[in-house]
Structures are given as C-alpha cells and as structure tokens.
Write an enzyme that holds these catalytic residues in place. Sequence first.
Site, PDB file in Angstrom:
ATOM      1  N   GLU A 298       0.660  -1.523  -0.038  1.00 49.02           N
ATOM      2  CA  GLU A 298      -0.203   0.300   0.253  1.00 49.02           C
ATOM      3  C   GLU A 298       0.742   1.458   0.238  1.00 49.02           C
ATOM      4  O   GLU A 298       0.435   2.043   0.162  1.00 49.02           O
ATOM      5  CB  GLU A 298      -1.057  -0.044   1.398  1.00 49.02           C
TER       6      GLU A 298
ATOM      7  N   ARG B 109       2.174  -8.964   4.411  1.00 43.71           N
ATOM      8  CA  ARG B 109       1.811  -7.985   3.455  1.00 43.71           C
ATOM      9  C   ARG B 109       1.736  -7.812   2.829  1.00 43.71           C
ATOM     10  O   ARG B 109       3.123  -7.274   2.722  1.00 43.71           O
ATOM     11  CB  ARG B 109       0.914  -7.059   4.370  1.00 43.71           C
TER      12      ARG B 109
ATOM     13  N   TYR C 204       4.034   2.329   1.367  1.00 42.55           N
ATOM     14  CA  TYR C 204       4.934   2.817   2.946  1.00 42.55           C
ATOM     15  C   TYR C 204       6.180   2.042   1.858  1.00 42.55           C
ATOM     16  O   TYR C 204       6.744   1.633   0.996  1.00 42.55           O
ATOM     17  CB  TYR C 204       4.080   1.517   3.446  1.00 42.55           C
TER      18      TYR C 204
ATOM     19  N   HIS D 234      -1.908   3.371  -1.348  1.00 43.56           N
ATOM     20  CA  HIS D 234      -3.163   5.215  -0.880  1.00 43.56           C
ATOM     21  C   HIS D 234      -3.248   6.332  -1.971  1.00 43.56           C
ATOM     22  O   HIS D 234      -4.394   6.823  -2.089  1.00 43.56           O
ATOM     23  CB  HIS D 234      -2.527   6.060   0.132  1.00 43.56           C
TER      24      HIS D 234
ATOM     25  N   GLN E  23     -17.217   6.279   7.663  1.00 45.01           N
ATOM     26  CA  GLN E  23     -17.520   7.964   7.850  1.00 45.01           C
ATOM     27  C   GLN E  23     -17.149   7.914   9.208  1.00 45.01           C
ATOM     28  O   GLN E  23     -16.497   9.253   9.635  1.00 45.01           O
ATOM     29  CB  GLN E  23     -18.891   8.226   7.860  1.00 45.01           C
TER      30      GLN E  23
END
Length: 663
Positions: A166, A215, A168, A253, A340
């Site tokens: 992702e 991961r 990082y 991201h 949310q």
Amino acid sequence: MVARSVLLDPIRVGTATLKSRIVMGSMHTGLEHHPERFDELGRFYAERAKGGAGLIVTGGFAPNFAGRMKNEPGTFERSDQVADHKKITGPVRAAGGRILLQILHAGRYGYHPAVVAPSPIKSPINRDVPAEMTDEQIEETIGNYATTARLAMEAGYDGVEIMGSEGYLVSEFLAPRTNHRTDRWGGFLENRGRFPISVVKAVRAAIGDGLISYRISALELVEGGLTQDETLWLAKEVEKAGADCISTGIGWHEAAVPTIAGPVPHAAFIDSTRRLKGVVKIPVTASNRINLPEDAAQIIAEGSADLVSMARPLLADAEFVNKVGRGRPDLVNVCIACNQACLDHYFTDQVISCLVNPRAVRENEFSDAPATSAKRVAVVGAGVAGMAAALEAGRRGHHVTLFESAPRIGGQFALAAVIPGKEDYGLSLKSYEAQLAEAGVEVKTGTVVDAEVLKRENFDEVVVSSGVSPRLIDIPGGDDPRVVGYTDILTGKVKAGERVVVIGGGGIGHDVALFLAMETNGRRQTREEFFERWGIEGKPKHQPARRQITMVKRSPGAFGRTLGKSTGWILRQELKDLKVRQIAEAKYRKVDSEGLHIALPEGDEVLPADTIVVCAGQESDRAIADVIAANGQTVHVIGGARLAGELDAKRAIYEGAILGNRM
C-alpha cells in the site's frame, strides 16, 4: 441441521493452529499513539477474539522514529514499552485469541518532518519531501524491524505482520516509481527486493518460531509499481526468507482507484489473490471489500485463499464469526463501507469507531448486563436512531415496541440504499430486521402513533426518533409541479425528466445527482464494469449520463467539501466524468416555464429544467415529542428529530444506541 461453515475450519499457520479462517485485519484506531489508553485497545481486540476471529493484527507500530505515521508517539522500539503492550495482548490471550503486532514504517507517507524513503521523491498525498536513506540507515532500519519483533514477543504477541504493501516504506523500495537508487538497494528487481527480504530474514532470526505474516500488494494500481510477475516473484522470495503467511493488500494509498469504498464490488480483487496463492505453499490471506459471510466462505471453499482478512466488518460486528457458527449469518451487522467513523476519523485525528456499530472502540461505554428492571419502552420512528435505541434496549431486557409509519424500517438509510455504490445500506437494514427480532423488539410498520395512544398504553419510556422533513424552497414558482423533494425522487414516487436541476451542494445533493445520472435501479456494479470504469486493466471507459444534470448551491467555493474525507473524491470524480455541471454562489430567483432563474456574480442565468429536485436541507419532525411531554410522560428525542442540520447517521446511531443501553 445447519451445515458447518468452512469459515470455522481450523488452519495451521507456522507453529500455530487458528480456530477460524477469519482474520481481524490491521486498522489504525488512533489509540496506537496513546499508551495510556492501551487498556481500551486491549478490550476492543479481546471482543473480536471472543467473537471468533482466528487471528488479530494490530494497527501499525513503527520500528523507529522516522517510520511514524504521524508527528506523535507510535513506535515500539524500547523495552520499557513492553508493559504497555501487555495491556493489549493480555485480554486477547484471556479471550482465547491470537494476535500479531503489525510493524509499519510509513516511509514517505509519514505526516511529520522526519520522513525518509529510498529516494527523495515526494508523495502526491503528502506535503514533505522525504530524505534519501543512506546505506547505514537502511541497515539500521532492518535491525529496528528485528528489535520491534523481539519486543513484540516479549509483550505476549504471537508474532508480527510486516507491512509490505500500500505504498509504505517496503513498497517504496520495491517500486521503480519510488526507488531511483543506483546502489545495491536499487535498479534490478533483485536489488529493489533486497530490503523486504532482508527484513523478513532479520525478523525470523529475532523471533524464532513466532509467527510472521507478510502483507504484500497483490495489485499495485499505480504507474511504476510492481507488475504481477514481479509480485509473484516477491511472494516466493518472502516465503523462502521465512514468512509463515502472506496477507494481500490492494493498491497504494495514492492510487486513483477506489479499493475499499462502497462503489467497489464485493471481493473485486480476488483474482489477484488467487494468482498469488498459486505460487506459494504457505497460507494466503485475501482482503479488500469482503464483508459478507457467504463471500468469505466462497473464497475459502473455491481455494482462492486460505484465510480472509476483515478489518471494518469486524469493526461493525465483533461477533461476526460466532454468528456464522450459530448458523445465523443473517444476524451479522453488515459493514456498509462508508468509512465515516473509521478511516475518516483516523484521517482527522479522532479515535475510530463504526457508524453501524457505535460500540466499536467504545466498549467501555456500554453494558451487556441485564437491566435492573424491565421497562415498557416505545420508540416512535424506525430510522437509524430509533432502530439503534430499540435494539440496545431490547438486548438489555426491556419490552420494546418500535413504531414506524412507513411500510418498512430504515428512514433515510432506506433512501440511501438506492444510491449507486450504497447498495450495502439495504443489506444493513435486513440485518437490523433480524437483530431486532432476535432482541424481542416488536416492530409495527405502517403504523401512525399519536401521543394519546402512548399515554393510554402507559409506556415507562418514550423515545421520539421521528426524523426529518425535507425543507421546501420559498421562491416564486416554488410550488410548480416540476419542483419536487429528494424523497419523492429516491422512492420512485416521481420520475425525473431529461433535464434536471438539483438544488443543494451537500451530501444528499451529490447522491441524488449520481442517482439520476447513472439510474442503475438498484443494480450493483459488476466487477467487469468496475474494472473498465476505473481503467484497472486498460484505459478508463466512462458511461454517458442518463440525463443532463446541473447542481446549484448558494454557498461559494467548490462542491463536495463536506463529503467524506476518504470517499468524497470518488463521488466528485464520478460526477465530473458524468459531466454534471456545478454552479456555486447562486441566488434562486424564481421558477417559471423557462426553468429555474438564478443570479450569479457574473450575471443572471436561466437553467432549463423538466425536474427541479430540492436537496436544500431538512427540518426536525418532533412535534409529537412536545405533546408527549405535556402529557407527563418521560420523552427522549434523538437523531434527526433532535437535530436536523446536515443529516448525520453516525451521530444518530450513537445517540440511539447509548440511550437504549442506559435505560
């Protein structure tokens, strides 16, 4: 007899046997930076362990100062931190669970001035240019991973997960997009892969037979990321280096592709996980937009993965696995992928929770003990606030009657369920129906109740959750039959024409514009349509809008500023691609045969319209509460009936749940 779900099958991972195939995936809660609140974090994870999760992975902890996510504590690098972490592992172990500490070095994604990366290339989602790591710093960082892993074992964790996806730090070493080095850490794939492989080897040496999950990005979704073949090579090398399990993540991201929000089809990326599973012998974990028991079971049964990681679904329901084990998957409180109260909270420096489960990360605020005395409780209005109040009160042992004038429960949630990308709201309502029935709540739909009836029935407590009424537009011609409220459009009572003007630039206005532009009639987007729309396997292809739509609002500035922090960009992009026109800083003059007349700073304009949809706010519908109070009964007003404003389901559900639980 209910057939046993494959999700309950135990599985061997490294030296451990997990009791189920469901993993509570890593998710930052906002408590990782607050050791003084680790007891809350421990209880949160323990509830998921008691609920049947086979394995829990914490939110990420940095192995050193530069690797922090934010400019505050969030590392695990010293022996004096071990005692604090035992506040997390102790409750989980007491609940019979297993837990891994995720080690996450943020790299250039860190929101602080000390960010570092393989190369000094700024992230498009960050303000700081990272410092290029020296060879000495890289070697030191590898050692830091090993130290954190060793400390994790001392603190009672079963092992660690190395965050390698992702976008990082680990991703940044692997991808040509972010690694422009010419030394032994850059260039050829073998050199770019040296860092993650070295980290896995160092961690294995540090923790012996402790568990290591790695991961990996099964699909990068950014230009200059790893190809599928390179990802498969990496998976095999990570296995050789000592990993016990590979957990798949999807996208960086900064990728301009939704990966976990509502518009993403269920299990959309499972093909990438399946390919990866085919090249390794260790267990593989699937993730991303898998929120239903039947989808998770199918993934395991068909051999696409060995485990399924669910972060937000276990936020929404700690008892997810146990409910499946009871043969009652219909009771699972469905995650609606709204983000949310989880991701949006984290990105705005709030502790996370869950919109549909306000107990999440607030477990200390709620009681599961039976009420000292059973009361007769009436709840007037079965929108989300009323449903939450009735459910909690019913679970505490009160005798609850839930009155709803509409044919079904749900209120504004039921309206939202027809919006493209929000179809899971409908699944949530089905779950609420099952949960209310199990809690013994008597639900009376299609029933209009008045204050006299409530007084005659002598209820001990009355809750008014009667919701809101859409605000009308007070201008000449506002009573024209072409002017309608958004509820009439979303319920299908009124069919919109070809030229539509949407008055209002809030969340409802955006949803209505999308609803009318796409007109999916409740059909969920297929995986193939989603991949084509976002250009995942080629160039994006945009379907034309079904209507000519113009949004107009009084306030100045860009549209969509009040939309969700992590999801608003998707809706804004959808409307842009559908060529929805947006006009700000308008004054509404009148409606006549020509359309809606507006005044703008640069002059007047007429917007031709066959239909004008008013989404300009709402007003509380609480008149019954005042009559009830005058009759001498105790009355509680919650949700939209208490405060209309911009509709806020998160607040409404929390208000209802906490009231019902404390009766």
